[in-house]
Design an enzyme around this catalytic site. Structure first.
Site, short mmCIF file in Angstrom:
data_model
loop_
_atom_site.label_atom_id
_atom_site.label_comp_id
_atom_site.label_asym_id
_atom_site.label_seq_id
_atom_site.Cartn_x
_atom_site.Cartn_y
_atom_site.Cartn_z
N SER A 1 0.83 -1.19 0.00
CA SER A 1 0.00 0.00 0.00
C SER A 1 0.88 1.25 0.00
CB SER A 1 -0.96 -0.04 1.19
OG SER A 1 -1.91 1.00 1.12
N HIS B 1 -8.68 1.16 0.08
CA HIS B 1 -8.63 0.17 -1.00
C HIS B 1 -10.04 -0.37 -1.33
CE1 HIS B 1 -4.34 0.40 -0.92
NE2 HIS B 1 -4.34 0.16 0.38
#
Length: 311
Positions: free
Chosen positions: A94, A203
């Protein structure tokens, strides 16, 4: 001397802690805090040494602190000449993708820090627009989690798979009500849920406003035409200057992090025999050992840990 290909990996948000910069403050790489501070307008020394952990949970501050410690750790290893063996590729979880792009030579430090700051602000703003949260389902296969998530979403509760971290560790993201529903149903697939202390449904489609804001920042950033391959979160494919990082970075905010597949890319097609984690904590090392138990993994979370890189 060991000349096996090495992969470098960098952790994401959630690994921040109060005082996480303390081990690095007496190293030459501590100067990185000044450069990041100039690029972002934040006092990184204060954030890394004194800011309370509760305040560091704020998305924008968490991302800057995790990024800075990761690049400091990598820079100190490079400065000491301790990266033994050719670096075959980098990858980050990420937020860690921006430290990976920095280490790979795709972005100068100041540009990467500016993007991290923009990303954090955009995600924080999106989270304020629409309340969301996340949870980890442990002990359940991905296919079972996907079926459960699909069933709950069809019932009207917005929820999605957010991170495929490794065998039996899948993160889901959505509305608080949806995550509560998933938690109640987890036992039906032999799983249990651990709630994550995060400020939004990352996300997932909840981050679409952030993705559009980040796209503008990415378009205004020049990526190097050639660099060490970086394995992208969204598709677990390596890119060495041929990647559209505007698109990859934008999609990353609303798509699942394919970490398990990324580790297989590093250790499979890219041939990494050793993976080195740079940054606070050892979260990625734990995941990697579950994904590819036969691969050597080293965590560099302090200057003392740099000794592990000695041949």
């Amino acid at each position: 001397m060991n000349s096996w290909p090495v992969g470098l990996v960098f952790p994401g948000q959630g690994t921040q802690r109060q005082g996480m910069g303390e081990p690095w403050r007496d190293t030459p790489s501590w100067d990185i805090t000044e450069e990041v501070s100039r690029a972002t307008g934040e006092d990184l020394a204060e954030l890394l040494l004194h800011t309370p952990g509760e305040e560091l949970r704020r998305t924008d501050l968490a991302q800057l602190t995790v990024f800075t410690v990761a690049v400091m750790a990598h820079a100190e290893a490079v400065r000491r000449g301790l990266l033994v063996g050719p670096v075959a590729a980098c990858a980050g979880h990420s937020l860690g993708e921006y430290a990976a792009l920095t280490a790979a030579g795709a972005l100068p430090l100041a540009d990467a820090a500016t993007l991290v700051a923009a990303r954090g602000r955009a995600m924080q703003a999106a989270a304020r627009q629409r309340e969301g949260t996340m949870g980890v389902l442990v002990r359940a296969p991905l296919t079972d989690v996907e079926q459960l998530v699909g069933k709950v979403r069809e019932a009207g509760a917005p929820v999605w798979v957010a991170n495929v971290n490794g065998p039996g560790q899948i993160v889901v993201s959505g509305s608080p009500e949806a995550i509560e529903h998933i938690s109640e149903e987890a036992s039906s697939i032999g799983a249990r849920m651990i709630r994550l202390q995060v400020g939004g449904a990352f996300h997932s489609p909840y981050m679409e406003p952030a993705a559009e804001a980040l796209r503008i920042a990415l378009k205004n950033t020049a990526f190097a035409p050639r660099h060490t391959p970086v394995v992208a979160n969204v598709d677990a494919e390596p890119y060495s200057g041929d990647g559209d990082w505007v698109e990859l970075g934008t999609r990353q905010l609303t798509s699942p992090v394919q970490w398990e597949r990324s580790v297989h890319t590093l250790t499979g097609p890219l041939g990494c025999r050793r993976l080195v984690e740079f940054g606070h904590g050892r979260t990625l090392a734990g995941l990697i050992r579950r994904i590819v138990p036969e691969t050597e993994v080293v965590s560099v979370d302090s200057p003392d840990a740099l000794d592990k890189l000695q041949p």
